[in-house]
Design a protein around this motif. Structure first.
Motif, PDB file in Angstrom:
ATOM      1  N   VAL A 207     -38.294 -97.465  36.517  1.00  0.00           N
ATOM      2  CA  VAL A 207     -39.330 -96.423  36.664  1.00  0.00           C
ATOM      3  C   VAL A 207     -40.623 -96.902  36.008  1.00  0.00           C
ATOM      4  N   LEU A 208     -40.510 -97.496  34.821  1.00  0.00           N
ATOM      5  CA  LEU A 208     -41.696 -98.021  34.138  1.00  0.00           C
ATOM      6  C   LEU A 208     -42.366 -99.110  34.971  1.00  0.00           C
ATOM      7  N   ALA A 209     -41.567-100.079  35.454  1.00  0.00           N
ATOM      8  CA  ALA A 209     -42.131-101.178  36.245  1.00  0.00           C
ATOM      9  C   ALA A 209     -42.788-100.644  37.515  1.00  0.00           C
ATOM     10  N   GLY A 210     -42.142 -99.669  38.150  1.00  0.00           N
ATOM     11  CA  GLY A 210     -42.712 -99.087  39.375  1.00  0.00           C
ATOM     12  C   GLY A 210     -44.019 -98.352  39.109  1.00  0.00           C
ATOM     13  N   CYS A 211     -44.046 -97.548  38.043  1.00  0.00           N
ATOM     14  CA  CYS A 211     -45.268 -96.799  37.696  1.00  0.00           C
ATOM     15  C   CYS A 211     -46.405 -97.739  37.320  1.00  0.00           C
TER      16      CYS A 211
ATOM     17  N   LEU B   4     -47.710 -99.392  40.495  1.00  0.00           N
ATOM     18  CA  LEU B   4     -48.459 -98.436  41.315  1.00  0.00           C
ATOM     19  C   LEU B   4     -49.822 -98.112  40.706  1.00  0.00           C
ATOM     20  N   THR B   5     -49.834 -97.797  39.412  1.00  0.00           N
ATOM     21  CA  THR B   5     -51.116 -97.454  38.785  1.00  0.00           C
ATOM     22  C   THR B   5     -52.046 -98.659  38.712  1.00  0.00           C
ATOM     23  N   SER B   6     -51.477 -99.850  38.526  1.00  0.00           N
ATOM     24  CA  SER B   6     -52.306-101.059  38.519  1.00  0.00           C
ATOM     25  C   SER B   6     -52.955-101.276  39.881  1.00  0.00           C
ATOM     26  N   ALA B   7     -52.159-101.060  40.943  1.00  0.00           N
ATOM     27  CA  ALA B   7     -52.707-101.230  42.295  1.00  0.00           C
ATOM     28  C   ALA B   7     -53.849-100.235  42.536  1.00  0.00           C
ATOM     29  N   PHE B   8     -53.662 -98.983  42.130  1.00  0.00           N
ATOM     30  CA  PHE B   8     -54.721 -97.979  42.294  1.00  0.00           C
ATOM     31  C   PHE B   8     -55.968 -98.342  41.486  1.00  0.00           C
ATOM     32  N   ASP B   9     -55.758 -98.756  40.222  1.00  0.00           N
ATOM     33  CA  ASP B   9     -56.891 -99.068  39.350  1.00  0.00           C
ATOM     34  C   ASP B   9     -57.643-100.314  39.821  1.00  0.00           C
ATOM     35  N   ILE B  10     -56.914-101.294  40.343  1.00  0.00           N
ATOM     36  CA  ILE B  10     -57.576-102.502  40.866  1.00  0.00           C
ATOM     37  C   ILE B  10     -58.374-102.139  42.110  1.00  0.00           C
ATOM     38  N   ALA B  11     -57.783-101.313  42.984  1.00  0.00           N
ATOM     39  CA  ALA B  11     -58.479-100.898  44.210  1.00  0.00           C
ATOM     40  C   ALA B  11     -59.732-100.081  43.887  1.00  0.00           C
ATOM     41  N   ALA B  12     -59.657 -99.297  42.833  1.00  0.00           N
ATOM     42  CA  ALA B  12     -60.802 -98.460  42.457  1.00  0.00           C
ATOM     43  C   ALA B  12     -61.830 -99.233  41.637  1.00  0.00           C
TER      44      ALA B  12
ATOM     45  N   ALA C  86     -44.340-108.708  33.742  1.00  0.00           N
ATOM     46  CA  ALA C  86     -43.284-108.853  32.729  1.00  0.00           C
ATOM     47  C   ALA C  86     -42.349-107.646  32.741  1.00  0.00           C
ATOM     48  N   ALA C  87     -42.892-106.460  32.963  1.00  0.00           N
ATOM     49  CA  ALA C  87     -42.052-105.255  33.003  1.00  0.00           C
ATOM     50  C   ALA C  87     -41.064-105.325  34.158  1.00  0.00           C
ATOM     51  N   LEU C  88     -41.535-105.850  35.301  1.00  0.00           N
ATOM     52  CA  LEU C  88     -40.658-106.015  36.460  1.00  0.00           C
ATOM     53  C   LEU C  88     -39.582-107.067  36.170  1.00  0.00           C
TER      54      LEU C  88
END
Length: 197
Positions: free
Chosen positions: A140-144, A147-155, A168-170
């Motif tokens: 759940v941590l790796a997925g979150c 996901l949030t990294s992808a959103f923040d990079i896109a923004a 590393a979390a993955l």
């Protein structure tokens, strides 16, 4: 006549028209009686079961022991890898707890979370039987984070270089899953006593 005697020893057709001819001949021929006695002795020796030991149980036990040793080696590698990742995560998180950053409160909360997570990974490495309980949390941590990294990079709120550390979390979640599977498959394939009748 000796061919007929040999055939009779092997329970084959003697080729004689009368069964009593062979017995009549033996009654009057000492050489054929001696030959028959020797042939019966040889046949008895040849037909005795050989004393070959049954090595099935020791061979199966050795195979099971080798499998167990291979299993233990792979499990140990996963434990060490997970333990090292926990130590690295702890080493990276402690400065965030002690050193003031741009947003002191947020950086300390993130560092506290990372330290708690590192302790969880270290415990799973130390007691692999408990690794399965940490797997959902890690994924759940790796997925979150992904996901949030992808959103923040896109923004444009952050850079890829800053978020690459979340890989590393993955990796930790993968190590945890592999370790938990090793433990559960080890229980399923624990060597059993082999009894061969």
């Amino acid at each position: 006549m000796r061919t007929a005697l040999s055939a009779r020893l092997d329970a084959e057709d003697t080729g004689l028209t009368q069964a009593t001819l062979l017995d009549d001949h033996l009654a009057g021929c000492a050489d054929c009686r001696a030959w028959q006695a020797a042939a019966e002795q040889v046949t008895l020796i040849i037909r005795q079961p050989m004393g070959v030991p049954d090595l099935t149980a020791p061979i199966l036990a050795a195979v099971a022991q080798q499998r167990q040793a291979d299993f233990a080696g792979r499990k140990r590698i996963l434990q060490i890898a997970l333990g090292l990742s926990a130590v690295v995560q702890l080493a990276l998180a402690i400065p965030g707890l002690l050193v003031a950053g741009v947003d002191l409160h947020t950086s300390r909360e993130a560092a506290s979370f990372d330290i708690a997570l590192a302790v969880g990974f270290a415990l799973a490495a130390w007691w692999p039987e408990r690794a399965r309980a940490f797997v959902p949390v890690a994924f759940v941590l790796a997925g979150c984070l992904t996901l949030t990294s992808a959103f923040d990079i896109a923004a444009g709120a952050t850079l890829v270089a800053h978020e690459i550390s979340h890989v590393a979390a993955l990796a930790q979640a993968g190590l945890l899953l592999a370790l938990s599977r090793r433990v559960s498959s080890g229980r399923a394939s624990a060597p059993r006593q082999v009894t061969v009748a």
